[in-house]
Design an enzyme around this catalytic site. Sequence first.
Site, PDB file in Angstrom:
ATOM      1  N   GLY A 144       0.784  -1.230   0.000  1.00 17.92           N
ATOM      2  CA  GLY A 144       0.000   0.000   0.000  1.00 17.92           C
ATOM      3  C   GLY A 144       0.811   1.273   0.000  1.00 17.92           C
ATOM      4  O   GLY A 144       0.247   2.368  -0.161  1.00 17.92           O
TER       5      GLY A 144
ATOM      6  N   LYS B  58     -32.380  24.051   7.613  1.00 19.76           N
ATOM      7  CA  LYS B  58     -32.353  22.594   7.786  1.00 19.76           C
ATOM      8  C   LYS B  58     -31.875  22.234   9.186  1.00 19.76           C
ATOM      9  O   LYS B  58     -31.265  23.034   9.894  1.00 19.76           O
ATOM     10  CB  LYS B  58     -31.417  21.949   6.756  1.00 19.76           C
ATOM     11  CG  LYS B  58     -29.936  22.213   7.038  1.00 19.76           C
ATOM     12  CD  LYS B  58     -29.018  21.478   6.078  1.00 19.76           C
ATOM     13  CE  LYS B  58     -27.556  21.694   6.474  1.00 19.76           C
ATOM     14  NZ  LYS B  58     -26.624  21.046   5.549  1.00 19.76           N
TER      15      LYS B  58
ATOM     16  N   ARG C  74     -29.648  18.994  10.708  1.00 22.76           N
ATOM     17  CA  ARG C  74     -28.917  17.771  10.390  1.00 22.76           C
ATOM     18  C   ARG C  74     -29.197  16.708  11.452  1.00 22.76           C
ATOM     19  O   ARG C  74     -28.970  16.926  12.643  1.00 22.76           O
ATOM     20  CB  ARG C  74     -27.409  18.038  10.287  1.00 22.76           C
ATOM     21  CG  ARG C  74     -26.593  16.813   9.881  1.00 22.76           C
ATOM     22  CD  ARG C  74     -25.162  17.180   9.504  1.00 22.76           C
ATOM     23  NE  ARG C  74     -25.100  17.906   8.252  1.00 22.76           N
ATOM     24  CZ  ARG C  74     -25.150  17.342   7.054  1.00 22.76           C
ATOM     25  NH1 ARG C  74     -25.312  16.026   6.947  1.00 22.76           N
ATOM     26  NH2 ARG C  74     -25.071  18.061   5.971  1.00 22.76           N
TER      27      ARG C  74
ATOM     28  N   THR D 134     -23.350  13.361  -0.105  1.00 24.48           N
ATOM     29  CA  THR D 134     -24.442  12.393  -0.032  1.00 24.48           C
ATOM     30  C   THR D 134     -25.718  12.933  -0.668  1.00 24.48           C
ATOM     31  O   THR D 134     -26.703  12.201  -0.779  1.00 24.48           O
ATOM     32  CB  THR D 134     -24.741  12.020   1.430  1.00 24.48           C
ATOM     33  OG1 THR D 134     -25.198  13.183   2.128  1.00 24.48           O
ATOM     34  CG2 THR D 134     -23.493  11.471   2.115  1.00 24.48           C
TER      35      THR D 134
ATOM     36  N   THR E 183     -28.617  17.323   1.643  1.00 26.87           N
ATOM     37  CA  THR E 183     -29.061  18.711   1.735  1.00 26.87           C
ATOM     38  C   THR E 183     -29.807  19.136   0.483  1.00 26.87           C
ATOM     39  O   THR E 183     -30.893  19.734   0.543  1.00 26.87           O
ATOM     40  CB  THR E 183     -27.854  19.637   1.967  1.00 26.87           C
ATOM     41  OG1 THR E 183     -27.237  19.310   3.222  1.00 26.87           O
ATOM     42  CG2 THR E 183     -28.275  21.094   2.002  1.00 26.87           C
TER      43      THR E 183
END
Length: 324
Positions: A40, A194, A196, A225, A228
């Site tokens: 790695g 909003k 969260r 993702t 929002t």
Amino acid sequence: MENKAPQIFTGNANPALAQEIADYVGVPLGQATVNSFPDGETFVKINENVRGRDVYIVQPTAPPTNQNLMELLIMIDAARRASASRISAVIPFYGYARQDRKDQPRVPITAKLVANLLVAAGTHRVLTMDLHAQQIQGFFDIPVDHLYAAPVLYKHLASLKLPNVLVVAPDVGGMKLASAYSQMLHTGLAIVAKRRTSPSSVESQYLVGDVEGRDVLMVDDLTETAGTLTAAAKLVKEHGARTVTAAVSHAIFADLAHKRLQQSCIDELVTTNSTVVHPIPGFKLTVLSVAGLLGEAIKRIHGGESVSSLFEINGRGNKDKDIT
């Protein structure tokens, strides 16, 4: 250095963008070996002479973030040890930018740590775009050229000729960015508040502004993702919005984002190739190139010229608009 063309190299984060930038600048993309050992560890070898040259290393620190960051740091160290005259890190997307403050006990300020690592590796200058937090520029004691995707996005958004456009901030934190776009497009502004509920999910609570019958344009600097954006889109649709278009500078899509966008009320999402963006089946995704913007900045930095005009939008100076 002044009499020689800049040399542009890239790691594995976004080689297609690096090639576009090199084509714009009019130089071949530099040859470098960047791969991993079986355990790695990252191995880098610059396969060209860079002694006394002006070197630009294009590497967004997008996922896999740690791998791409280590490639960038090791490439900078390799160029420094090969006696490059000046090394500029071209980071279209600056990872760890959301960890820019100590907002709870016993947490790091990782954006500052990354800045320290870049300087320690041998970076002389940073060229980046749409930082999540402007104060990150102050984490560096070297020059930082902070560009904006707004001129690129504006050109496309203007071409859509939305008849009754209204700019909407998908959260309170995006008010300044949304305000800048509303000024550019000469239209009104609304805001979604909003709450969260977890790192990957949000609950849109209420809307400030009238969106009924309007073509909504939601703008943000980053989506990962899409929680929002999709929650805000659902809310404005419920309040009578006719269409919903989203524009974001950086699209760092997780698998969850694909599913959410496919099921969302968003008609089109416009973003840039600051990171590698893959198509989403059944969803309209438009990816605009920022190679010309970054390439022009490299040409001007190399030639000791001003980059101020790169902030102009539609031929107008943008000095009085905060588009961050």
